[in-house]
Design a protein around this motif. Sequence first.
Motif, PDB file in Angstrom:
ATOM      1  N   ASP A  35       0.832  -1.193   0.000  1.00 24.22           N
ATOM      2  CA  ASP A  35       0.000   0.000   0.000  1.00 24.22           C
ATOM      3  C   ASP A  35       0.874   1.253   0.000  1.00 24.22           C
ATOM      4  O   ASP A  35       1.853   1.349   0.747  1.00 24.22           O
ATOM      5  N   GLY A  36       0.537   2.226  -0.863  1.00 30.41           N
ATOM      6  CA  GLY A  36       1.273   3.477  -0.915  1.00 30.41           C
ATOM      7  C   GLY A  36       2.480   3.469  -1.833  1.00 30.41           C
ATOM      8  O   GLY A  36       3.212   4.455  -1.895  1.00 30.41           O
ATOM      9  N   THR A  37       2.705   2.384  -2.567  1.00 29.42           N
ATOM     10  CA  THR A  37       3.865   2.304  -3.454  1.00 29.42           C
ATOM     11  C   THR A  37       3.709   3.246  -4.645  1.00 29.42           C
ATOM     12  O   THR A  37       2.611   3.428  -5.169  1.00 29.42           O
ATOM     13  N   HIS A  38       4.819   3.858  -5.074  1.00 30.29           N
ATOM     14  CA  HIS A  38       4.851   4.744  -6.235  1.00 30.29           C
ATOM     15  C   HIS A  38       5.374   3.992  -7.458  1.00 30.29           C
ATOM     16  O   HIS A  38       6.370   3.271  -7.382  1.00 30.29           O
ATOM     17  N   PHE A  39       4.682   4.192  -8.600  1.00 26.96           N
ATOM     18  CA  PHE A  39       5.113   3.621  -9.871  1.00 26.96           C
ATOM     19  C   PHE A  39       5.017   4.711 -10.933  1.00 26.96           C
ATOM     20  O   PHE A  39       4.377   5.741 -10.731  1.00 26.96           O
ATOM     21  N   LEU A  40       5.624   4.484 -12.077  1.00 25.74           N
ATOM     22  CA  LEU A  40       5.511   5.409 -13.181  1.00 25.74           C
ATOM     23  C   LEU A  40       4.096   5.333 -13.749  1.00 25.74           C
ATOM     24  O   LEU A  40       3.582   4.242 -14.037  1.00 25.74           O
ATOM     25  N   ALA A  41       3.434   6.466 -13.877  1.00 24.15           N
ATOM     26  CA  ALA A  41       2.081   6.493 -14.424  1.00 24.15           C
ATOM     27  C   ALA A  41       2.060   5.874 -15.818  1.00 24.15           C
ATOM     28  O   ALA A  41       2.985   6.050 -16.612  1.00 24.15           O
ATOM     29  N   GLY A  42       0.994   5.136 -16.104  1.00 19.67           N
ATOM     30  CA  GLY A  42       0.867   4.472 -17.391  1.00 19.67           C
ATOM     31  C   GLY A  42       1.353   3.042 -17.396  1.00 19.67           C
ATOM     32  O   GLY A  42       1.062   2.290 -18.335  1.00 19.67           O
ATOM     33  N   THR A  43       2.096   2.640 -16.359  1.00 18.46           N
ATOM     34  CA  THR A  43       2.541   1.254 -16.274  1.00 18.46           C
ATOM     35  C   THR A  43       1.415   0.391 -15.694  1.00 18.46           C
ATOM     36  O   THR A  43       0.603   0.860 -14.888  1.00 18.46           O
ATOM     37  N   THR A  44       1.368  -0.857 -16.115  1.00 19.81           N
ATOM     38  CA  THR A  44       0.347  -1.782 -15.625  1.00 19.81           C
ATOM     39  C   THR A  44       0.897  -2.562 -14.440  1.00 19.81           C
ATOM     40  O   THR A  44       1.955  -3.182 -14.532  1.00 19.81           O
ATOM     41  N   GLN A  45       0.179  -2.502 -13.336  1.00 18.07           N
ATOM     42  CA  GLN A  45       0.575  -3.204 -12.120  1.00 18.07           C
ATOM     43  C   GLN A  45      -0.430  -4.305 -11.803  1.00 18.07           C
ATOM     44  O   GLN A  45      -1.626  -4.172 -12.081  1.00 18.07           O
ATOM     45  N   THR A  46       0.051  -5.393 -11.213  1.00 11.95           N
ATOM     46  CA  THR A  46      -0.810  -6.498 -10.811  1.00 11.95           C
ATOM     47  C   THR A  46      -1.042  -6.432  -9.311  1.00 11.95           C
ATOM     48  O   THR A  46      -0.091  -6.529  -8.530  1.00 11.95           O
ATOM     49  N   LEU A  47      -2.296  -6.254  -8.909  1.00  7.84           N
ATOM     50  CA  LEU A  47      -2.661  -6.250  -7.502  1.00  7.84           C
ATOM     51  C   LEU A  47      -3.196  -7.622  -7.122  1.00  7.84           C
ATOM     52  O   LEU A  47      -3.903  -8.265  -7.914  1.00  7.84           O
ATOM     53  N   THR A  48      -2.891  -8.082  -5.916  1.00  2.19           N
ATOM     54  CA  THR A  48      -3.419  -9.356  -5.440  1.00  2.19           C
ATOM     55  C   THR A  48      -4.095  -9.157  -4.087  1.00  2.19           C
ATOM     56  O   THR A  48      -3.789  -8.214  -3.354  1.00  2.19           O
ATOM     57  N   GLY A  49      -5.006 -10.051  -3.768  1.00  2.00           N
ATOM     58  CA  GLY A  49      -5.694  -9.987  -2.489  1.00  2.00           C
ATOM     59  C   GLY A  49      -6.306 -11.322  -2.142  1.00  2.00           C
ATOM     60  O   GLY A  49      -6.220 -12.292  -2.912  1.00  2.00           O
ATOM     61  N   GLN A  50      -6.955 -11.371  -0.976  1.00  2.00           N
ATOM     62  CA  GLN A  50      -7.561 -12.616  -0.514  1.00  2.00           C
ATOM     63  C   GLN A  50      -8.794 -12.303   0.322  1.00  2.00           C
ATOM     64  O   GLN A  50      -8.789 -11.368   1.129  1.00  2.00           O
ATOM     65  N   ALA A  51      -9.845 -13.089   0.126  1.00  2.00           N
ATOM     66  CA  ALA A  51     -11.092 -12.917   0.865  1.00  2.00           C
ATOM     67  C   ALA A  51     -11.559 -14.257   1.397  1.00  2.00           C
ATOM     68  O   ALA A  51     -11.253 -15.319   0.851  1.00  2.00           O
ATOM     69  N   ALA A  52     -12.303 -14.228   2.502  1.00  2.00           N
ATOM     70  CA  ALA A  52     -12.852 -15.447   3.084  1.00  2.00           C
ATOM     71  C   ALA A  52     -14.070 -15.094   3.928  1.00  2.00           C
ATOM     72  O   ALA A  52     -14.218 -13.960   4.378  1.00  2.00           O
ATOM     73  N   GLY A  53     -14.932 -16.059   4.131  1.00  7.09           N
ATOM     74  CA  GLY A  53     -16.142 -15.844   4.911  1.00  7.09           C
ATOM     75  C   GLY A  53     -16.231 -16.765   6.108  1.00  7.09           C
ATOM     76  O   GLY A  53     -15.438 -17.704   6.259  1.00  7.09           O
ATOM     77  N   GLN A  54     -17.179 -16.485   6.995  1.00  3.15           N
ATOM     78  CA  GLN A  54     -17.493 -17.336   8.144  1.00  3.15           C
ATOM     79  C   GLN A  54     -16.295 -17.607   9.041  1.00  3.15           C
ATOM     80  O   GLN A  54     -16.133 -18.689   9.602  1.00  3.15           O
ATOM     81  N   GLY A  55     -15.431 -16.629   9.175  1.00  2.79           N
ATOM     82  CA  GLY A  55     -14.297 -16.799  10.072  1.00  2.79           C
ATOM     83  C   GLY A  55     -13.219 -17.715   9.550  1.00  2.79           C
ATOM     84  O   GLY A  55     -12.297 -18.072  10.277  1.00  2.79           O
ATOM     85  N   GLN A  56     -13.310 -18.116   8.277  1.00  5.22           N
ATOM     86  CA  GLN A  56     -12.310 -19.002   7.704  1.00  5.22           C
ATOM     87  C   GLN A  56     -11.160 -18.180   7.137  1.00  5.22           C
ATOM     88  O   GLN A  56     -11.200 -16.964   7.085  1.00  5.22           O
ATOM     89  N   THR A  57     -10.143 -18.868   6.696  1.00  7.60           N
ATOM     90  CA  THR A  57      -9.012 -18.227   6.043  1.00  7.60           C
ATOM     91  C   THR A  57      -8.757 -18.895   4.709  1.00  7.60           C
ATOM     92  O   THR A  57      -9.074 -20.070   4.515  1.00  7.60           O
ATOM     93  N   GLY A  58      -8.208 -18.134   3.786  1.00 11.98           N
ATOM     94  CA  GLY A  58      -7.857 -18.703   2.499  1.00 11.98           C
ATOM     95  C   GLY A  58      -6.552 -19.461   2.592  1.00 11.98           C
ATOM     96  O   GLY A  58      -6.106 -19.862   3.660  1.00 11.98           O
ATOM     97  N   GLY A  59      -5.915 -19.669   1.493  1.00  9.86           N
ATOM     98  CA  GLY A  59      -4.657 -20.399   1.500  1.00  9.86           C
ATOM     99  C   GLY A  59      -3.947 -20.264   0.184  1.00  9.86           C
ATOM    100  O   GLY A  59      -4.524 -19.848  -0.811  1.00  9.86           O
ATOM    101  N   THR A  60      -2.673 -20.589   0.176  1.00  6.09           N
ATOM    102  CA  THR A  60      -1.881 -20.517  -1.036  1.00  6.09           C
ATOM    103  C   THR A  60      -1.866 -21.831  -1.791  1.00  6.09           C
ATOM    104  O   THR A  60      -1.304 -21.918  -2.881  1.00  6.09           O
ATOM    105  N   GLY A  61      -2.470 -22.856  -1.247  1.00 10.35           N
ATOM    106  CA  GLY A  61      -2.489 -24.155  -1.904  1.00 10.35           C
ATOM    107  C   GLY A  61      -3.344 -25.128  -1.120  1.00 10.35           C
ATOM    108  O   GLY A  61      -4.059 -24.753  -0.187  1.00 10.35           O
ATOM    109  N   LEU A  62      -3.261 -26.394  -1.491  1.00  2.91           N
ATOM    110  CA  LEU A  62      -4.158 -27.405  -0.949  1.00  2.91           C
ATOM    111  C   LEU A  62      -3.425 -28.717  -0.697  1.00  2.91           C
ATOM    112  O   LEU A  62      -2.663 -29.185  -1.543  1.00  2.91           O
ATOM    113  N   ASP A  63      -3.639 -29.295   0.493  1.00  4.95           N
ATOM    114  CA  ASP A  63      -3.269 -30.675   0.790  1.00  4.95           C
ATOM    115  C   ASP A  63      -4.577 -31.441   0.944  1.00  4.95           C
ATOM    116  O   ASP A  63      -5.353 -31.185   1.875  1.00  4.95           O
TER     117      ASP A  63
END
Length: 339
Positions: A35-63
């Motif tokens: 948050d708050g990072t500066h980039f050159l205007a006009g460049t395309t940046q990839t934003l990532t995030g994570q959401a979950a419901g019912q008090g659960q948490t997401g994850g980066t993978g699966l066992d």
Amino acid sequence: MLNKRYLQAAITLAFLSMGSMSMAATSVSWLTPPDGTHFLAGTTQTLTGQAAGQGQTGGTGLDLVLVMDSSGSMWGSGITAQQNAANAMITALPQSTTSVAIVSFSSSATTRLGLTALDGTNTSLHTAVNGIAAGGGTAIHAGIGRADEVLGTATDANRLQAMVVMSDGGSTVSLADSSADAAMLSNTEAIHSVGMGTNFSAAALQAAVNGADDIYGNTDDYGSFVGANFASLVGLFTGSTGNLVGLDYIDITLPDATVLSNYATDGFGNFSLDYSLAVGANVFSVTAYGDDGTSATAEWTLYGDTANNQIPEPSTVLLFGVGLAGLVVRARSRKRMTK
């Protein structure tokens, strides 16, 4: 794995003490870039995030442990249909972030193959699935207990540890229920069940996922019972028809006020967005809606700078300071020489 055990225990005890009160609310957060990072205007940046419901948490993978019925009633077309379904699921799962184990159960349970990383071919997993033969009783509880032991060998705390229980018959409902409760207090974070054929015991398979209140269909359920609709369960893991973290949907509002409704997430609630930054503050907002009716919102700001107002990197500032100091020293030396 110990921290997950205590976390699930705390959630279960909290539910029992609160009665009809709802579980923890939906959560959502942006992750990268900072948050708050500066980039050159006009460049395309990839934003990532994570959401979950019912008090659960997401994850980066699966066992995932596939818990397969090898009782005598599965003989013939039943075992073949189950093998086909399991093999299809292995192929459909995200190949780079998933490990799968195979457990079978009849009168007792057997680990056919421990957690094995998917590699695109998955030869050992398909061999383990296709090697299961039918014979004996139907002890679903034994399969759940063994699968939980296998999940106890998982080494990545950021992954979701889950099992899918498949069966065409019945089992003692109370045993299926108690074994699932014990697993969720141990190494397991989610249990899903699938009825194979037409004579399966819905009561036993629902008992494996019905949560701390022992009532199927409430918000504390451990996972889903999908009857014979195996494809819908695969969709939860891949994110094509749902997700594994109690999330209904997310909306993203872009800096230009465009709203991306029902934006896609994967099976663990992860999402990403590519955006070409405008000059100035680019404010992104995401709202997540959980299956329990709660919601959460998070904002993130990235700055688009022109070429003239780009903020130098710390290393650049340091080098500039060193160079400036050198010029000052040189100027003083010249001054002394002219005296």
